[in-house]
Scaffold this motif. Structure first.
Motif, mmCIF file in Angstrom:
data_model
loop_
_atom_site.group_PDB
_atom_site.id
_atom_site.type_symbol
_atom_site.label_atom_id
_atom_site.label_comp_id
_atom_site.label_asym_id
_atom_site.label_seq_id
_atom_site.Cartn_x
_atom_site.Cartn_y
_atom_site.Cartn_z
ATOM 1 N N GLN B 85 0.628 -1.349 0.018
ATOM 2 C CA GLN B 85 0.115 0.386 -0.743
ATOM 3 C C GLN B 85 0.814 0.813 0.001
ATOM 4 N N VAL B 86 1.835 1.083 0.596
ATOM 5 C CA VAL B 86 2.629 2.246 0.744
ATOM 6 C C VAL B 86 4.123 1.990 0.541
ATOM 7 N N SER B 87 4.293 1.731 -0.426
ATOM 8 C CA SER B 87 6.148 1.532 -0.976
ATOM 9 C C SER B 87 7.278 2.001 -0.590
ATOM 10 N N GLN B 88 7.366 2.968 -0.147
ATOM 11 C CA GLN B 88 8.603 3.570 0.898
ATOM 12 C C GLN B 88 9.042 2.174 2.197
ATOM 13 N N LEU B 89 10.138 2.013 1.927
ATOM 14 C CA LEU B 89 9.922 1.052 2.858
ATOM 15 C C LEU B 89 10.101 1.077 4.144
ATOM 16 N N HIS B 90 9.259 0.141 5.035
ATOM 17 C CA HIS B 90 8.964 0.508 6.373
ATOM 18 C C HIS B 90 9.038 -1.123 6.990
ATOM 19 N N LEU B 91 9.675 -1.154 8.029
ATOM 20 C CA LEU B 91 9.734 -2.471 8.313
ATOM 21 C C LEU B 91 8.586 -2.509 10.150
ATOM 22 N N HIS B 92 7.156 -3.225 10.004
ATOM 23 C CA HIS B 92 5.871 -3.626 10.405
ATOM 24 C C HIS B 92 7.353 -4.524 11.767
ATOM 25 N N HIS B 93 6.726 -4.528 12.752
ATOM 26 C CA HIS B 93 7.246 -4.969 14.371
ATOM 27 C C HIS B 93 5.849 -4.673 15.011
ATOM 28 N N VAL B 94 4.897 -6.356 14.810
ATOM 29 C CA VAL B 94 4.197 -6.222 15.833
ATOM 30 C C VAL B 94 3.396 -6.822 16.422
ATOM 31 N N VAL B 95 3.533 -6.811 17.785
ATOM 32 C CA VAL B 95 2.997 -7.488 19.222
ATOM 33 C C VAL B 95 2.321 -8.159 18.916
ATOM 34 N N ARG B 96 2.378 -9.648 18.762
ATOM 35 C CA ARG B 96 0.873 -10.273 18.938
ATOM 36 C C ARG B 96 0.955 -11.110 20.276
ATOM 37 N N TYR B 97 -0.169 -12.030 19.912
ATOM 38 C CA TYR B 97 -0.710 -12.405 21.568
ATOM 39 C C TYR B 97 -1.618 -13.308 21.498
ATOM 40 N N ASP B 98 -1.613 -14.334 21.855
ATOM 41 C CA ASP B 98 -2.459 -15.387 21.111
ATOM 42 C C ASP B 98 -4.071 -15.629 21.430
ATOM 43 N N THR B 99 -4.136 -14.083 22.128
ATOM 44 C CA THR B 99 -5.977 -14.288 22.603
ATOM 45 C C THR B 99 -6.135 -12.332 21.318
ATOM 46 N N ASP B 100 -5.457 -12.199 20.959
ATOM 47 C CA ASP B 100 -5.532 -10.939 19.933
ATOM 48 C C ASP B 100 -6.592 -11.471 18.922
ATOM 49 N N ALA B 101 -7.300 -9.996 18.173
ATOM 50 C CA ALA B 101 -8.437 -10.267 17.855
ATOM 51 C C ALA B 101 -8.079 -11.087 15.967
ATOM 52 N N CYS B 102 -6.944 -11.099 15.569
ATOM 53 C CA CYS B 102 -7.017 -11.841 14.381
ATOM 54 C C CYS B 102 -5.345 -12.563 14.508
ATOM 55 N N TRP B 103 -5.549 -13.052 16.034
ATOM 56 C CA TRP B 103 -4.612 -14.553 16.113
ATOM 57 C C TRP B 103 -5.254 -15.844 15.191
ATOM 58 N N PRO B 104 -4.653 -16.950 14.401
ATOM 59 C CA PRO B 104 -3.282 -16.199 14.857
ATOM 60 C C PRO B 104 -3.239 -15.696 12.687
ATOM 61 N N GLY B 105 -3.767 -15.575 12.033
ATOM 62 C CA GLY B 105 -3.600 -14.398 10.904
ATOM 63 C C GLY B 105 -2.671 -13.584 11.372
ATOM 64 N N PRO B 106 -2.368 -12.481 10.090
ATOM 65 C CA PRO B 106 -2.133 -11.968 10.066
ATOM 66 C C PRO B 106 -3.116 -10.121 10.358
ATOM 67 N N ILE B 107 -1.865 -9.216 10.962
ATOM 68 C CA ILE B 107 -3.146 -8.587 11.280
ATOM 69 C C ILE B 107 -3.157 -6.852 9.633
ATOM 70 N N TRP B 108 -2.854 -7.294 9.284
ATOM 71 C CA TRP B 108 -2.819 -6.268 8.379
ATOM 72 C C TRP B 108 -4.163 -6.264 7.376
ATOM 73 N N GLY B 109 -4.702 -4.533 7.460
ATOM 74 C CA GLY B 109 -6.109 -4.929 5.956
ATOM 75 C C GLY B 109 -7.205 -5.366 6.777
ATOM 76 N N LYS B 110 -7.185 -5.689 7.933
ATOM 77 C CA LYS B 110 -8.432 -6.693 8.682
ATOM 78 C C LYS B 110 -9.143 -5.903 9.337
ATOM 79 N N PHE B 111 -9.287 -5.232 10.028
ATOM 80 C CA PHE B 111 -9.524 -4.330 11.093
ATOM 81 C C PHE B 111 -9.161 -2.771 10.989
ATOM 82 N N ALA B 112 -10.338 -1.717 11.179
ATOM 83 C CA ALA B 112 -10.331 -0.430 11.345
ATOM 84 C C ALA B 112 -9.591 0.119 11.864
ATOM 85 N N ALA B 113 -8.325 1.091 11.912
ATOM 86 C CA ALA B 113 -7.844 1.279 13.366
ATOM 87 C C ALA B 113 -8.639 2.109 14.401
ATOM 88 N N VAL B 114 -8.182 1.581 15.478
ATOM 89 C CA VAL B 114 -8.632 2.484 16.448
ATOM 90 C C VAL B 114 -7.904 2.812 17.345
#
Lengths: 147, 147
Positions: B85-114
């Protein structure tokens, strides 16, 4: 001895060995999709690698990414260490096109895998093995030791 | 002068500067989610970085990932360079929990930001700024030069 996770083994095909990593092709013909798996046991995060392994992983990842980007005329490479489903460290390298079924979203968990035909599998393996022939040790008889 | 992509600027908050990268917090309270943006223009893939920048990116990524893993008691870190979506190089670091809303899927494009509340934003910024204080230059008056 290095132990490959059985799910990674089931879902991918060995392309060959780089200095640190196994290079494996995910058996899903929808995307040119490879993983690098460092031959180190009990590692789940990149930061757990020793400094020399970190640098080697960076070198192997960049070699693979540039090779794939050029060979497959990618719109974009997606390079990712996720590990939510299989915790053994593996670094995805996915060739993305702005025309692919998931664009611009991520590919993981979206569609069921579509296995390669024998012909297509042989083609893509040979293509990448030739391109990386300076750095890649091809699978040999010793592969049976742990595959 | 380094030019930050306007979408990255809109969607994230500057935490501070490491030697190579801007460290930014994605303004989405659903996940502790940070990006590293190398201060280099016209780079979309990691392999396009010079070798010394590649090594510095690896060092900064590992420092950040280990810090986040420990500070947030993560189940897993997701580290990814996507850029669809944004081509400028940026490296995501996402803290995941096995209780989060997207687990075990990826988070990108799933829910609108809060977006964070002001209080929660101040808390998480301070927490990370303190943890990385040896390596992080905090935002100062010069930030207005390009933000």
């Amino acid at each position: 001895m290095f132990q490959l996770d059985p799910v990674l083994r089931r879902d991918s095909i060995l392309v060959g060995s780089l200095s640190l990593c196994e290079l494996r092709l995910i058996n899903d013909a929808q995307f040119p999709w490879f993983i690098l798996v460092p031959r180190r046991n009990n590692i789940t995060e990149i930061y757990q690698l020793l400094d020399e392994d970190r640098q080697q992983l960076m070198a192997e990842s960049c070699l693979l990414a540039e090779t794939l980007h050029d060979a497959f005329t990618a719109t974009k490479l997606n390079v990712a260490a996720l590990g939510n489903q299989v915790s053994q460290l593996h670094l995805h390298h996915v060739v993305r096109y702005d025309t692919d079924a998931c664009w611009p979203g991520p590919i993981w968990g979206k569609f069921a895998a579509v296995p390669y035909t024998d012909k297509k599998l042989a083609e893509i393996l040979q293509k990448v093995q030739v391109l990386l022939s300076d750095d890649l040790q091809l699978p040999g008889d010793d592969v049976d030791l742990y595959y």
